[in-house]
Design a protein around this motif. Structure first.
Motif, PDB file in Angstrom:
ATOM      1  N   GLY A 165      45.320  43.415  27.197  1.00 28.54           N
ATOM      2  CA  GLY A 165      46.161  43.279  28.384  1.00 28.54           C
ATOM      3  C   GLY A 165      46.575  44.602  28.986  1.00 28.54           C
ATOM      4  N   SER A 166      46.288  45.704  28.280  1.00 26.96           N
ATOM      5  CA  SER A 166      46.608  47.035  28.816  1.00 26.96           C
ATOM      6  C   SER A 166      45.600  47.408  29.891  1.00 26.96           C
ATOM      7  N   GLN A 167      45.859  48.523  30.597  1.00 26.08           N
ATOM      8  CA  GLN A 167      44.922  48.911  31.651  1.00 26.08           C
ATOM      9  C   GLN A 167      43.570  49.314  31.078  1.00 26.08           C
ATOM     10  N   ASP A 168      43.534  49.916  29.900  1.00 25.23           N
ATOM     11  CA  ASP A 168      42.252  50.291  29.317  1.00 25.23           C
ATOM     12  C   ASP A 168      41.477  49.061  28.878  1.00 25.23           C
ATOM     13  N   TRP A 169      42.177  48.049  28.399  1.00 21.47           N
ATOM     14  CA  TRP A 169      41.534  46.766  28.101  1.00 21.47           C
ATOM     15  C   TRP A 169      41.012  46.148  29.388  1.00 21.47           C
ATOM     16  N   MET A 170      41.811  46.264  30.460  1.00 22.98           N
ATOM     17  CA  MET A 170      41.409  45.690  31.751  1.00 22.98           C
ATOM     18  C   MET A 170      40.109  46.309  32.252  1.00 22.98           C
ATOM     19  N   LYS A 171      39.918  47.602  31.990  1.00 22.39           N
ATOM     20  CA  LYS A 171      38.672  48.254  32.420  1.00 22.39           C
ATOM     21  C   LYS A 171      37.468  47.591  31.761  1.00 22.39           C
ATOM     22  N   GLY A 172      37.559  47.416  30.435  1.00 21.75           N
ATOM     23  CA  GLY A 172      36.475  46.746  29.723  1.00 21.75           C
ATOM     24  C   GLY A 172      36.314  45.310  30.165  1.00 21.75           C
ATOM     25  N   ALA A 173      37.449  44.636  30.405  1.00 25.48           N
ATOM     26  CA  ALA A 173      37.415  43.242  30.839  1.00 25.48           C
ATOM     27  C   ALA A 173      36.704  43.102  32.181  1.00 25.48           C
ATOM     28  N   LEU A 174      36.982  44.026  33.101  1.00 24.49           N
ATOM     29  CA  LEU A 174      36.322  43.983  34.405  1.00 24.49           C
ATOM     30  C   LEU A 174      34.818  44.208  34.272  1.00 24.49           C
ATOM     31  N   MET A 175      34.436  45.089  33.342  1.00 26.30           N
ATOM     32  CA  MET A 175      33.007  45.360  33.136  1.00 26.30           C
ATOM     33  C   MET A 175      32.282  44.121  32.622  1.00 26.30           C
ATOM     34  N   VAL A 176      32.804  43.488  31.573  1.00 26.50           N
ATOM     35  CA  VAL A 176      32.100  42.338  31.012  1.00 26.50           C
ATOM     36  C   VAL A 176      32.185  41.134  31.961  1.00 26.50           C
ATOM     37  N   LYS A 177      33.296  41.034  32.679  1.00 28.53           N
ATOM     38  CA  LYS A 177      33.439  39.936  33.634  1.00 28.53           C
ATOM     39  C   LYS A 177      32.431  40.058  34.764  1.00 28.53           C
ATOM     40  N   SER A 178      32.043  41.313  35.104  1.00 25.25           N
ATOM     41  CA  SER A 178      31.055  41.519  36.165  1.00 25.25           C
ATOM     42  C   SER A 178      29.688  40.968  35.775  1.00 25.25           C
ATOM     43  N   MET A 186      35.604  40.119  23.743  1.00 26.38           N
ATOM     44  CA  MET A 186      35.258  41.518  23.469  1.00 26.38           C
ATOM     45  C   MET A 186      35.760  41.921  22.078  1.00 26.38           C
ATOM     46  N   ARG A 187      35.029  42.782  21.430  1.00 26.66           N
ATOM     47  CA  ARG A 187      35.489  43.380  20.169  1.00 26.66           C
ATOM     48  C   ARG A 187      36.234  44.654  20.546  1.00 26.66           C
ATOM     49  N   LEU A 249      25.871  51.103  40.638  1.00 29.80           N
ATOM     50  CA  LEU A 249      24.984  50.557  39.617  1.00 29.80           C
ATOM     51  C   LEU A 249      24.932  49.034  39.657  1.00 29.80           C
ATOM     52  N   GLY A 250      25.701  48.451  40.575  1.00 30.95           N
ATOM     53  CA  GLY A 250      25.622  47.012  40.768  1.00 30.95           C
ATOM     54  C   GLY A 250      26.684  46.190  40.069  1.00 30.95           C
ATOM     55  N   TYR A 251      27.707  46.868  39.514  1.00 31.32           N
ATOM     56  CA  TYR A 251      28.767  46.137  38.805  1.00 31.32           C
ATOM     57  C   TYR A 251      29.943  45.933  39.759  1.00 31.32           C
ATOM     58  N   GLU A 252      29.794  44.962  40.636  1.00 32.88           N
ATOM     59  CA  GLU A 252      30.778  44.706  41.678  1.00 32.88           C
ATOM     60  C   GLU A 252      32.108  44.249  41.067  1.00 32.88           C
ATOM     61  N   GLY A 253      33.177  44.804  41.595  1.00 36.74           N
ATOM     62  CA  GLY A 253      34.507  44.439  41.120  1.00 36.74           C
ATOM     63  C   GLY A 253      34.964  45.225  39.913  1.00 36.74           C
ATOM     64  N   ALA A 323      48.105  39.608  36.746  1.00 41.75           N
ATOM     65  CA  ALA A 323      48.238  39.270  35.330  1.00 41.75           C
ATOM     66  C   ALA A 323      48.394  37.763  35.140  1.00 41.75           C
ATOM     67  N   LYS A 324      49.117  37.115  36.037  1.00 41.69           N
ATOM     68  CA  LYS A 324      49.286  35.660  35.961  1.00 41.69           C
ATOM     69  C   LYS A 324      47.958  34.963  36.204  1.00 41.69           C
ATOM     70  N   GLU A 325      47.193  35.480  37.163  1.00 43.38           N
ATOM     71  CA  GLU A 325      45.893  34.879  37.472  1.00 43.38           C
ATOM     72  C   GLU A 325      44.931  35.030  36.291  1.00 43.38           C
ATOM     73  N   ALA A 326      45.080  36.141  35.521  1.00 39.91           N
ATOM     74  CA  ALA A 326      44.205  36.393  34.365  1.00 39.91           C
ATOM     75  C   ALA A 326      44.678  35.680  33.106  1.00 39.91           C
ATOM     76  N   GLY A 327      45.822  35.008  33.205  1.00 37.40           N
ATOM     77  CA  GLY A 327      46.348  34.283  32.060  1.00 37.40           C
ATOM     78  C   GLY A 327      47.053  35.150  31.038  1.00 37.40           C
ATOM     79  N   LEU A 328      47.390  36.388  31.409  1.00 39.68           N
ATOM     80  CA  LEU A 328      48.072  37.291  30.480  1.00 39.68           C
ATOM     81  C   LEU A 328      49.563  36.941  30.365  1.00 39.68           C
ATOM     82  N   ILE A 329      50.126  36.379  31.403  1.00 40.32           N
ATOM     83  CA  ILE A 329      51.514  35.937  31.392  1.00 40.32           C
ATOM     84  C   ILE A 329      51.594  34.590  32.086  1.00 40.32           C
ATOM     85  N   GLU A 330      52.684  33.900  31.842  1.00 43.26           N
ATOM     86  CA  GLU A 330      52.857  32.581  32.464  1.00 43.26           C
ATOM     87  C   GLU A 330      53.498  32.710  33.823  1.00 43.26           C
TER      88      GLU A 330
END
Length: 330
Positions: A165-178, A186-187, A249-253, A323-330
């Motif tokens: 849920g941190s910003q560094d986690w978000m970076k990886g999350a955006l990459m795999v979500k693309s 993610m591990r 490189l084609g990783y939109e978003g 964060a609410k849209e990503a389900g990190l908080i209610e």
């Protein structure tokens, strides 16, 4: 004679610029007894860089050299707690923060303390996310890394400073979500700051690092790390001009802009708050500050005082919605 005249004019112009800069610095010298910047992590990460920008950029505007104090714990939680208890009105100190800190505020990671429990005073500049591997990694390109993740998402340890849920986690999350992969699968390995994460990458404890451009200046062109891509909308200037962007490189978003700046305790006097804000505003006008930002891998995003305070509050509210849209908080 004409050449001599031009020389004289040039010297006069240079002298005028120097005197203006000197006068600007003198007129904004802060009446701060012991200027201090708190870096809420161990040495070597983004908070360290942020404080070094203030230390060097305000060198001519502080009454004495600025001290940098490291205060690791909870990716900023210890620092914000301290500045809401024993140092809530400290006029001498500023605390480094990033967009990750704002995300923590938005998602309640700092417990009872949030964006309205501090006073945001100024920016250090802007930074961008980056995808990094060890120099001897089998992943030579971002496509290599992403293909391996698509084949087995849990086979690669991705590490960074901050938990899920941190910003560094978000970076990886955006990459795999693309690539339509589930970020929650993610591990991910959390560290207390970028310095620790880089050390783990160098020691092969993790296979990829989702860090910040500003942390990587000293590694560009070296033989220790390989930057696969930067998460900026356009290519950056040297020394990162040879590094492709995730977008091209084609990783939109998969983009991440990092705001770096400083806050103070919420009960500081207007006099102390304005002294710091005015000093930063004066520093922004100098070539020296722009060079310091460039040397630290930052882009000039310069705001201070009430304008900055209002801007940050809006940023946090937008993050809370995301964060609410990503389900990190209610």
């Amino acid at each position: 004679m004409f050449k001599n005249l031009l020389t004289s004019v040039a010297i006069a112009a240079g002298l005028a610029t120097s005197l203006t800069t000197f006068a600007l610095a003198e007129s904004h010298t802060m009446a701060i007894d012991k200027p201090e910047c708190i870096a809420p992590a161990k040495p070597g990460g983004g908070f360290d860089i942020t404080c070094r920008v203030a230390q060097a950029g305000l060198a001519s505007m502080t009454s004495r050299p600025m001290q940098v104090t490291f205060m690791p714990g909870g990716i900023g939680a210890v620092a914000i707690s301290l500045f809401n208890t024993t140092r809530t009105d400290d006029p001498n100190a500023i605390v480094a923060f990033s967009s990750g800190s704002l995300l923590n505020m938005a998602t309640g990671k700092y417990g009872q303390f949030a964006e309205k429990d501090v006073k945001f005073v100024a920016t250090a500049g802007a930074d961008f996310g980056a995808i990094v591997v060890n120099a001897d990694s089998e992943y030579k390109t971002l496509d290599d890394l992403m293909s391996a993740l698509e084949a087995d998402l849990g086979s690669i340890a991705i590490g960074a400073g901050g938990g899920v849920g941190s910003q560094d986690w978000m970076k990886g999350a955006l990459m795999v979500k693309s690539r339509n992969l589930d970020p929650k699968a993610m591990r991910y390995v959390a560290f207390d700051g970028g310095g620790e994460a880089i050390a783990a990458l160098l020691g092969n404890s993790i296979q990829a690092y989702t860090g910040d451009v500003g942390e990587l200046v000293s590694y560009v062109g070296g033989d220790k790390l390989r930057i696969l891509a930067v998460m900026s909308p356009e290519r950056l200037e040297a020394p990162f001009d040879q590094v492709p962007t995730t977008k091209e490189l084609g990783y939109e978003g998969a983009e991440w802009v990092i705001l770096r700046g400083f806050y103070m305790g919420k009960n500081v006097s207007d006099e102390a708050y304005n002294a710091w804000a005015d000093a930063f505003k004066a520093a922004y006008e100098t070539e020296e500050f722009a060079q310091i930002q460039k040397d630290k891998g930052l882009l000039p995003l310069n705001m201070a005082g009430e304008e900055f305070q209002e801007d940050v509050l809006l940023r946090v509210e937008r993050m809370r919605v995301i964060a609410k849209e990503a389900g990190l908080i209610e």
